[in-house]
Design a protein around this motif. Structure first.
Motif, short mmCIF file in Angstrom:
data_model
loop_
_atom_site.label_atom_id
_atom_site.label_comp_id
_atom_site.label_asym_id
_atom_site.label_seq_id
_atom_site.Cartn_x
_atom_site.Cartn_y
_atom_site.Cartn_z
N GLU A 1 40.61 37.07 38.10
CA GLU A 1 40.55 36.32 39.36
C GLU A 1 39.18 35.66 39.52
O GLU A 1 39.10 34.53 40.02
CB GLU A 1 40.83 37.25 40.55
N ALA A 2 38.10 36.34 39.10
CA ALA A 2 36.77 35.75 39.20
C ALA A 2 36.60 34.60 38.23
O ALA A 2 35.91 33.61 38.53
CB ALA A 2 35.71 36.83 38.95
N ARG A 3 37.20 34.70 37.05
CA ARG A 3 37.01 33.69 36.00
C ARG A 3 37.99 32.53 36.11
O ARG A 3 37.62 31.38 35.89
CB ARG A 3 37.17 34.37 34.63
N GLN A 4 39.25 32.82 36.47
CA GLN A 4 40.28 31.77 36.43
C GLN A 4 40.95 31.53 37.78
O GLN A 4 41.79 30.64 37.88
CB GLN A 4 41.34 32.12 35.38
N GLY A 5 40.60 32.32 38.79
CA GLY A 5 41.12 32.07 40.12
C GLY A 5 42.37 32.88 40.45
O GLY A 5 43.04 33.43 39.58
N SER A 6 42.68 32.93 41.75
CA SER A 6 43.79 33.74 42.24
C SER A 6 45.15 33.23 41.77
O SER A 6 46.04 34.01 41.44
CB SER A 6 43.76 33.79 43.78
N ILE A 7 45.32 31.90 41.73
CA ILE A 7 46.61 31.33 41.34
C ILE A 7 46.92 31.69 39.90
O ILE A 7 48.05 32.06 39.56
CB ILE A 7 46.61 29.81 41.54
N ASN A 8 45.93 31.58 39.02
CA ASN A 8 46.16 31.92 37.62
C ASN A 8 46.45 33.41 37.46
O ASN A 8 47.30 33.79 36.65
CB ASN A 8 44.95 31.53 36.77
N LEU A 9 45.75 34.26 38.21
CA LEU A 9 46.02 35.69 38.12
C LEU A 9 47.44 35.99 38.59
O LEU A 9 48.15 36.79 37.97
CB LEU A 9 45.02 36.48 38.96
N SER B 1 36.34 32.26 23.50
CA SER B 1 35.42 31.61 24.44
C SER B 1 34.65 32.68 25.20
O SER B 1 35.01 33.05 26.31
CB SER B 1 36.19 30.72 25.42
N PRO B 2 33.60 33.22 24.57
CA PRO B 2 32.87 34.36 25.17
C PRO B 2 32.37 34.05 26.58
O PRO B 2 31.84 32.97 26.85
CB PRO B 2 31.69 34.57 24.21
N ASN B 3 32.58 35.01 27.48
CA ASN B 3 32.08 34.88 28.84
C ASN B 3 31.90 36.28 29.41
O ASN B 3 32.62 37.22 29.03
CB ASN B 3 33.04 34.05 29.70
N PRO B 4 30.94 36.47 30.32
CA PRO B 4 30.64 37.81 30.84
C PRO B 4 31.83 38.47 31.54
O PRO B 4 31.98 39.69 31.47
CB PRO B 4 29.49 37.56 31.81
N ALA B 5 32.66 37.69 32.21
CA ALA B 5 33.76 38.27 32.98
C ALA B 5 34.75 39.04 32.10
O ALA B 5 35.29 40.06 32.51
CB ALA B 5 34.50 37.18 33.76
N TYR B 6 34.99 38.53 30.89
CA TYR B 6 36.00 39.14 30.02
C TYR B 6 35.41 40.05 28.97
O TYR B 6 36.12 40.51 28.07
CB TYR B 6 36.83 38.05 29.34
N ARG B 7 34.12 40.30 29.03
CA ARG B 7 33.48 41.16 28.05
C ARG B 7 33.80 42.62 28.38
O ARG B 7 33.24 43.20 29.29
CB ARG B 7 31.97 40.93 28.01
N LEU B 8 34.72 43.21 27.63
CA LEU B 8 35.14 44.60 27.84
C LEU B 8 34.37 45.52 26.89
O LEU B 8 34.15 45.17 25.73
CB LEU B 8 36.64 44.75 27.57
N PRO B 9 33.95 46.68 27.38
CA PRO B 9 33.34 47.65 26.45
C PRO B 9 34.31 47.96 25.32
O PRO B 9 35.51 48.11 25.54
CB PRO B 9 33.12 48.88 27.35
N ARG B 10 33.77 48.03 24.10
CA ARG B 10 34.64 48.25 22.95
C ARG B 10 35.43 49.55 23.09
O ARG B 10 36.57 49.65 22.66
CB ARG B 10 33.80 48.28 21.67
N GLY B 11 34.82 50.56 23.73
CA GLY B 11 35.51 51.83 23.91
C GLY B 11 36.76 51.71 24.75
O GLY B 11 37.74 52.41 24.52
#
Length: 289
Positions: free
Chosen positions: A172-180, A225-235
């Motif tokens: 929602e932060a990266r692509q908006g409410s409609i896309n979510l 397309s690296p971006n902080p919002a989608y960076r998940l811990p590998r674990g």
């Protein structure tokens, strides 16, 4: 804001001092390992400045020669602020809680029959399902997605709610409410239909199929397309994939977790990876223009 690779260095190069300098300056960054190299990613808007900084201070600033003013620590947004920034995520969770309450977490079959993928009625000690085509012909199209709101037990609801809050807010932060909203409905539709096709008529529900869709979306999108919002811990990624494999093996059901909607999980993950692929390619192409 998209991130770009500003440095690609051999693994033998010590980047620790320069990373500490970036931390002192509170510069957003991350370091990844790709094809035997360490890659430094920063926001595109400051990439040139970071390159110049590395040319001047490749080992960082261990003697603190640079006069870097102290900055106030960044405050994490409060819960109410997070709710305002993530209205769709909160709305889906609220709907799940309300449905959990009115269905008594799977105990009230009469109410559940309005939300399940297949309409059913109780005949003695048996459940008699109505064919899907009959329900759709009667205009009950909501059944294709509403099983995501049904949960069987407080632990089921709590775990799914926690992960939807974590992953949903990112999208929602990266692509908006409609896309979510669109992704949530799409992942629910595909995962529910996959469970119906491969599992046969039955009572199933929960957000887990949607969660695996969100996970796959963030995972593949971040790779392209690296971006902080989608960076998940590998674990986190490893844990979710291992859990999927354990469920597919039947071990989870054997130790008392009940029947697992494996087809829904796999279907959600596959469609999520596909949307992540399309979204990541589009975002990368857009950033290159």
């Amino acid at each position: 804001m998209s991130a770009v690779a500003v440095l690609r260095l051999p693994l033998s190069v010590d980047l620790g001092g320069f990373v500490q300098l970036l931390q002192r300056m509170q510069v957003p960054h991350r370091v990844s390992e790709e094809a035997g190299e360490q890659v430094l990613w920063v926001p595109e808007t400051i990439s040139d400045d970071v390159r110049v900084l590395y040319q001047r201070f490749p080992a960082g600033d261990p003697d603190q020669q640079l006069d870097i003013p102290e900055q106030a620590p960044i405050k994490r947004p409060g819960f109410l602020q997070q709710l305002r920034h993530s209205p769709l995520t909160a709305l889906v969770l609220l709907a799940s809680i309300i449905v959990g309450a009115v269905t008594l977490l799977g105990e009230n079959l009469q109410v559940m029959s309005w939300l399940t993928f297949l309409q059913f009625r109780i005949v003695g000690e048996y459940i008699q399902f109505t064919p899907l085509a009959d329900s759709l012909a009667a205009g009950q199209w909501w059944r294709l997605v509403t099983p995501m709101l049904i949960h069987f037990g407080i632990l089921h609801l709590a775990m799914n709610g926690m992960w939807y809050w974590e992953l949903g807010r990112r999208i929602e932060a990266r692509q908006g409410s409609i896309n979510l909203l669109g992704l949530t409905l799409l992942f629910s539709l595909v995962s529910n239909y996959a469970q119906y096709v491969f599992g046969g008529p039955g009572l199933f529900g929960g957000l887990s199929g949607v969660l695996y869709g969100l996970l796959g979306h963030c995972w593949i999108f971040q790779l392209l397309s690296p971006n902080p919002a989608y960076r998940l811990p590998r674990g986190v990624l490893v844990m979710m994939l291992v859990w999927l494999l354990l469920c597919l093996s039947g071990l989870v059901s054997m130790i008392g977790f009940g029947e697992i909607a494996n087809a829904a999980h796999v279907g959600g993950l596959v469609i999520g990876c596909l949307t992540g692929l399309l979204g990541g390619l589009y975002s990368r192409r857009k950033a290159s223009l």
